[in-house]
Write a protein that holds these residues in place. Structure first.
Motif, mmCIF file in Angstrom:
data_model
loop_
_atom_site.group_PDB
_atom_site.id
_atom_site.type_symbol
_atom_site.label_atom_id
_atom_site.label_comp_id
_atom_site.label_asym_id
_atom_site.label_seq_id
_atom_site.Cartn_x
_atom_site.Cartn_y
_atom_site.Cartn_z
ATOM 1 N N ILE A 56 -2.403 -3.113 -10.142
ATOM 2 C CA ILE A 56 -3.123 -2.840 -8.894
ATOM 3 C C ILE A 56 -2.162 -2.853 -7.715
ATOM 4 O O ILE A 56 -2.187 -1.991 -6.833
ATOM 5 N N GLY A 57 -1.270 -3.861 -7.714
ATOM 6 C CA GLY A 57 -0.315 -3.993 -6.614
ATOM 7 C C GLY A 57 0.586 -2.766 -6.511
ATOM 8 O O GLY A 57 0.812 -2.238 -5.414
ATOM 9 N N PHE A 59 -0.086 0.238 -7.486
ATOM 10 C CA PHE A 59 -0.870 1.348 -6.975
ATOM 11 C C PHE A 59 -1.007 1.257 -5.454
ATOM 12 O O PHE A 59 -0.756 2.232 -4.724
ATOM 13 N N CYS A 60 -1.363 0.068 -4.963
ATOM 14 C CA CYS A 60 -1.540 -0.115 -3.521
ATOM 15 C C CYS A 60 -0.219 0.132 -2.794
ATOM 16 O O CYS A 60 -0.185 0.753 -1.729
ATOM 17 N N TRP A 61 0.872 -0.366 -3.389
ATOM 18 C CA TRP A 61 2.185 -0.243 -2.757
ATOM 19 C C TRP A 61 2.543 1.229 -2.571
ATOM 20 O O TRP A 61 2.934 1.651 -1.479
ATOM 21 N N THR A 62 2.368 1.993 -3.643
ATOM 22 C CA THR A 62 2.729 3.412 -3.555
ATOM 23 C C THR A 62 1.805 4.141 -2.588
ATOM 24 O O THR A 62 2.230 5.030 -1.857
ATOM 25 N N GLN A 63 0.526 3.769 -2.571
ATOM 26 C CA GLN A 63 -0.415 4.451 -1.685
ATOM 27 C C GLN A 63 -0.197 4.083 -0.225
ATOM 28 O O GLN A 63 -0.347 4.913 0.668
ATOM 29 N N ALA A 64 0.165 2.796 0.003
ATOM 30 C CA ALA A 64 0.362 2.362 1.386
ATOM 31 C C ALA A 64 1.482 3.169 2.030
ATOM 32 O O ALA A 64 1.451 3.463 3.229
ATOM 33 N N ASN A 66 2.144 6.202 1.247
ATOM 34 C CA ASN A 66 1.824 7.627 1.173
ATOM 35 C C ASN A 66 1.342 8.122 2.533
ATOM 36 O O ASN A 66 0.239 7.806 2.974
ATOM 37 N N LEU A 69 -2.063 9.771 3.268
ATOM 38 C CA LEU A 69 -3.297 8.994 3.365
ATOM 39 C C LEU A 69 -3.724 8.827 4.817
ATOM 40 O O LEU A 69 -4.904 8.821 5.131
ATOM 41 N N TRP A 71 -3.868 6.407 7.407
ATOM 42 C CA TRP A 71 -4.896 5.402 7.705
ATOM 43 C C TRP A 71 -5.351 5.462 9.149
ATOM 44 O O TRP A 71 -6.490 5.102 9.462
ATOM 45 N N ILE A 266 -11.949 9.539 2.383
ATOM 46 C CA ILE A 266 -11.944 8.067 2.310
ATOM 47 C C ILE A 266 -13.020 7.497 3.224
ATOM 48 O O ILE A 266 -13.733 6.555 2.874
#
Lengths: 307, 259
Positions: A56-57, A59-64, A66, A69, A71, A266
């Motif tokens: 999970i970490g 995944f979050c790391w790579t997405q953060a 990105n 995304l 935000w 999102i």
């Protein structure tokens, strides 16, 4: 392995805590009470947990990181007036079609249970059709109703059937097919003796059904109805196909202009999750209220408590 | 309805036949019950006892024969010399005069004990709420359960539920009470309470037809015992006579097994 751990833990706790130590008479031989079993470490569980968290970490790391995304845009559009309006329409669609479908479904369920063969056949046909045709197809049919009937009662059909009303009709009818089956199941679940007891005090069959059987079906019907409502909240997004001005339609309208597709999806995701969560909490309380043998039974079921 | 009624029995069944699918359940049953009489119906399971009760209050239709309760034919009415099947309303009017107690109690699960007892008087007889509650509390008191007025059926024992069910039937002030194996679904230690209540009802002069396996109760309370086998009444007479000196071989055989 887990069961072993539990057993060991229990021995440990039982000998450790004075509250749970059983009273022993003096002539009984000493058991293992003096010893302390060491709790075995659940290494396996720790390893599994670490692995899950790592995935999970990662995944979050790579997405953060990105940038697509974006935000900031998510935050910017979270409470955008168009989005809020879309939420209102989604809620209206879900609530109104739920109410309409429950009313229709009660009628259809009673028809299915009727001793009148024509009524029961028509009821079953209704369920077969509206449960069988995909919801999206039904939505499109309603939206294109003007092709079949250019005017309804002298009014232009296209004026009458907007994206919203077409969606409402399709959702209500499709849902009523499912709800009819749920209600029919509820009616069947009430023991035949209840009807007979009603008859024996001088009710007619219809009165026994309405006053004795139906009130008892409510408790059986509530949990699946809650699920159906949650399903309906999500299914309402299908009206975006005809521009039903619901949450997803609004989302698409915005990203059609600024091309911030993922951030807006999102936003929609977060809002759908919030709506579904609120509905789940509501379902929990409804179920508690209608369960007469449940935790707060005597006081909440039929608050009056007396005739 | 051409039967001449010399002494006006409260219930009379003549040559009653009942089929359920291919099974001939009742095969020409004749039976009369006088006002105030307590009749116990005994017999092996499958002999048609319960079906007979259900036919008497019109829960089941009969194929041939007649059943009259208090001068009115069950299930049919005569208008201008022509026999008509009862409408729903007529059937309901007939059933409200006949109380029924079921083997499995069948209390209304979504109502408290008091609501169960007052529902019929309020909604069927149209009694004002206060009056219905007053009578309902009296009825619950009679079965010894006034303290349980606000309990739901699920919170009551089987014996208590059956006593509430008796109170519910009595609250309609019926002319005839039918009991369909009222103690068969109860734990042995709860049977006595229910039988005691039924005995009290009997002592107050209620006309009762009781399908039961409680021979002791039949001996003590019944004016008459009817023995059924294979859809027929094979023996009928005073309780002591039928139970102690059965004339019919099948009755004797059954009693040997039950005792």
């Amino acid at each position: 392995m887990t069961t072993n751990n539990e057993a060991l833990t229990k021995v440990h706790l039982a000998t450790d805590s004075p509250l749970t130590t059983p009273q022993r008479s003096s002539d009984e031989p000493q058991r293992v009470s003096g010893e302390k079993a060491r709790r075995r470490k659940p290494y396996g569980q720790w390893a599994t947990a670490a692995l899950i968290l790592a995935i999970i970490g990662a995944f979050c790391w790579t997405q953060a990181g990105n940038e697509k995304l974006d935000w900031a845009s998510v935050g910017q559009f979270m409470f955008h007036p168009a989005i809020l309006k879309g939420i209102a329409v989604t809620l209206e669609l879900a609530v109104f079609s739920m109410l309409i479908s429950v009313v229709l479904a009660f009628g259809v369920a009673l028809m299915c249970q009727s001793r009148n063969r024509v009524a029961s056949a028509v009821g079953k046909l209704y369920v077969w059709f509206f449960r069988g045709v995909p919801l999206l197809v039904q939505i499109l049919i309603w939206f294109n109703l003007a092709v079949l009937y250019p005017t309804i009662l002298g009014t232009d059909t296209n004026e009458l059937i907007s994206g919203f009303t077409a969606g409402l009709c399709a959702l209500s009818l499709a849902e009523s097919g499912y709800m009819a089956e749920i209600i029919r199941g509820g009616i069947i679940s009430v023991n035949k003796g209840q009807t007979e007891a009603g008859l024996s005090i001088g009710l007619t069959r219809g009165q026994a059904l309405r006053r004795i059987v139906l009130p008892q079906t409510i408790r059986v019907i509530i949990p699946p109805t809650g699920n159906q409502f949650i399903g309906l909240l999500k299914a309402s997004s299908l009206v975006s196909a005809i521009g039903g001005s619901d949450l997803l339609t609004q989302t698409q309208l915005i990203y059609g202009q600024n091309f911030k597709i993922v951030p807006l999806l999102i936003v929609a995701t977060v809002w759908y999750l919030i709506l579904v969560s609120v509905a789940s909490v509501g379902q929990y309380f409804l179920e508690r209220k209608f369960n007469p043998e449940g935790a707060s039974s005597r006081f909440s079921f039929r608050k009056a408590g007396r005739p | 309805m051409t039967v001449l009624q010399e002494q006006a029995p409260l219930m009379s069944a003549r040559d009653v036949n009942k089929w359920l699918g291919r099974n001939h359940i009742l095969r020409g049953v004749d039976m009369t019950v006088e006002p105030g009489e307590i009749v116990c119906v005994l017999g092996p399971s499958g002999s048609g006892k319960s079906t007979l009760l259900r036919c008497i209050n019109g829960l089941e239709a009969i194929e041939s024969g007649t059943i009259n309760v208090d001068g009115d034919r069950v299930g049919f009415t005569t208008r201008k010399g022509q026999l008509y099947e009862h409408t729903e309303q007529e059937a309901a009017l007939m059933r409200r005069r006949i109380g029924m107690v079921f083997q499995h109690f069948n209390l209304f699960n979504h109502m408290t004990a008091l609501q169960n007892v007052t529902y019929g008087p309020r909604k069927v007889l149209g009694l004002p709420k206060a009056e219905a509650i007053k009578q309902g509390l009296d009825a619950l008191d009679k079965v010894g359960l006034s303290l349980k007025r606000d309990s739901y059926p699920a919170q009551l024992s089987g014996g208590q539920q059956q006593r509430v069910a008796i109170a519910r039937a009595l609250a309609m002030k019926p002319q005839l009470m039918l009991f369909d194996e009222p103690t068969s679904a109860l734990d042995p230690e709860l049977v006595g309470d229910v039988l005691a209540v039924m005995k009290r009802v009997a002592e107050e002069g209620m006309t009762m037809i009781i399908v039961t396996h409680e021979i002791g109760f039949a001996r003590e309370v019944a004016d008459r015992v009817v023995f059924m086998d294979e859809g027929r009444i094979v023996e009928s007479g005073p309780a002591a006579q039928v139970l102690d000196h059965p004339a019919n071989e099948r009755t004797a055989n059954f009693l040997r097994h039950v005792k």
